[in-house]
Design an enzyme around this catalytic site. Structure first.
Site, PDB file in Angstrom:
ATOM      1  N   CYS A 112      -7.119  50.699  -5.303  1.00 36.73           N
ATOM      2  CA  CYS A 112      -7.889  50.619  -6.455  1.00 36.73           C
ATOM      3  C   CYS A 112      -8.425  49.467  -6.919  1.00 36.73           C
ATOM      4  O   CYS A 112      -9.861  49.196  -7.286  1.00 36.73           O
ATOM      5  CB  CYS A 112      -7.300  51.267  -7.591  1.00 36.73           C
ATOM      6  SG  CYS A 112      -8.360  51.517  -9.380  1.00 36.73           S
ATOM      7  N   CYS A 209      -1.936  56.755 -12.013  1.00 33.26           N
ATOM      8  CA  CYS A 209      -2.806  57.554 -13.092  1.00 33.26           C
ATOM      9  C   CYS A 209      -3.223  58.694 -12.734  1.00 33.26           C
ATOM     10  O   CYS A 209      -3.374  59.682 -13.607  1.00 33.26           O
ATOM     11  CB  CYS A 209      -4.197  56.644 -13.214  1.00 33.26           C
ATOM     12  SG  CYS A 209      -5.344  56.635 -11.703  1.00 33.26           S
TER      13      CYS A 209
END
Length: 382
Positions: A112, A209
């Site tokens: 990410c 997440c």
């Protein structure tokens, strides 16, 4: 030079702050605003937040976007939300699923940062005329005498996030700034209260997440419903001990949940996606002495291929401290390997291996890579 090592007055310096909705990035925005910088907050919507709107401890979902917007309003800075769902799914979530299917243990936060925050978001920040992109990561960067910047472990060792940032390139480091690298966490929360931020006592992010309650198997089953392939659970000595419903339910080093009644403690030593076998053995079989890395990002001053035998320290999990090792250049495969001074347990392909100049608390980050292959500290029977 201003406090960001840029040759401009703060009021003439535009800084985009990546605001996740947590206390750290909100405080970064507050610090820069107080110092007089032209601050713009940007929050990325990274995944379908329908199930996460009221979930605490995640990032970049519904509640977090609301918290980031509220923090920006409190600080009096402009704030924008960018929809990066498609990019995030392709670059991070799909890759995460494929890695587990292939018997690996991926670290999606590294990807990410590498593909979304420090590539796509950074490009957007530059399009907005930003001189710097600031984040709430606990890591430090400093200007080098000969030009460029170097990456270092954070002041607060309990909060150091350098393990997740080894893939940051020199070009990205020139633009990135990490204002919290020299602050302890309790000071960050004190500043949040001083700035009047509602997120001052918001819990830190814990899980990945997009993986609710840490159940990554559910994510993989939803994305790849055909991935579950039953197979055998085999001991290193060749004995077949049982069966399983898919290797995605196992990770190297796992002991609990094997469903075996053997009377001896057994651990997952290896996952074989070709045969769908889960190989188990005693704890000592987990010891790894050599790690081969791929997708290497090198931040050192000399070419990696010229540093065969160089003493370094490496970190194979975010929860472990860097351990002494030596670099080794595999000329036949044109890739880097690290030889551990003391074997490490539970090292798995797919994990990140961060390389440091030494094992000190403020050590320089020299880079790292994705663990491609491991070599056991003892010979296996199977």
């Amino acid at each position: 030079m201003n406090s960001l090592d840029l040759p401009k007055a703060p009021q003439d310096t535009r800084v985009v702050v990546a605001m996740s909705g947590g206390v750290d990035s909100s405080v970064v925005a507050g610090l820069l605003r107080r110092q007089g910088y032209d601050v713009v907050g940007i929050t990325l919507q990274l995944y379908d937040h329908g199930a996460a709107t009221h979930r605490r401890g995640a990032c970049c979902a519904g509640q977090d976007i609301h918290d980031a917007r509220r923090a920006a309003e409190t600080l009096g800075i402009p704030h924008y939300v960018l929809d990066y769902e498609d990019r995030f799914r392709e670059a991070v979530i799909d890759r995460f699923a494929e890695s587990y299917i292939h018997g690996e243990t991926p670290i999606p936060c590294v990807e990410c940062n590498r593909s979304i925050k420090f590539r796509d978001l950074l490009a957007t920040a530059l399009d907005l005329g930003a001189d710097a992109l600031a984040t709430g990561h606990y890591v430090a960067s400093r200007a080098r005498p000969g030009g460029g910047r170097a990456l270092y472990r954070a002041l607060d060792p309990a909060r150091d996030q350098s393990y997740f940032l080894y893939a940051t390139t020199p070009e990205q480091l020139d633009v990135l700034r990490f204002p919290l690298g020299e602050l302890p966490k309790d000071e960050t929360r004190r500043l949040a209260r001083e700035f009047g931020l509602a997120v001052a006592d918001k819990p830190d992010s814990q899980d990945i997440c997009f993986v609710p309650q840490g159940r990554y198997q559910d994510v993989i089953a939803r994305l790849r419903p055909d991935a579950a392939r039953p197979g055998e659970i085999v001991h290193l000595d060749g004995r077949t001990l049982g069966r399983h419903e898919g290797i995605i339910g196992f990770t190297v080093g796992q002991r609990r949940g094997l469903g075996l009644a053997t009377g001896e403690p057994l651990y997952v030593v290896r996952l074989d996606p070709e045969t769908a076998r889960v190989v188990v053995g005693p704890r000592e079989a987990l010891a790894t002495s050599v790690i081969r890395i791929a997708e290497t990002n090198w931040l050192g001053d000399e070419p990696l291929a010229d540093l065969d035998g160089m003493p370094v320290a490496v970190r194979v999990r975010s929860t472990r401290e860097p351990r002494p090792a030596a670099l080794r250049w595999n000329r036949a495969l044109a890739c880097a390997e690290v030889v551990l001074e003391t074997p490490e347990d539970g090292v798995s392909p797919g994990q990140a291996c961060a390389i440091y100049a030494d094992d000190g608390p403020r050590a320089r980050v020299l880079g790292g890579g994705t663990i491609q292959k491991v070599e056991a500290a003892r010979r296996e029977a199977a």
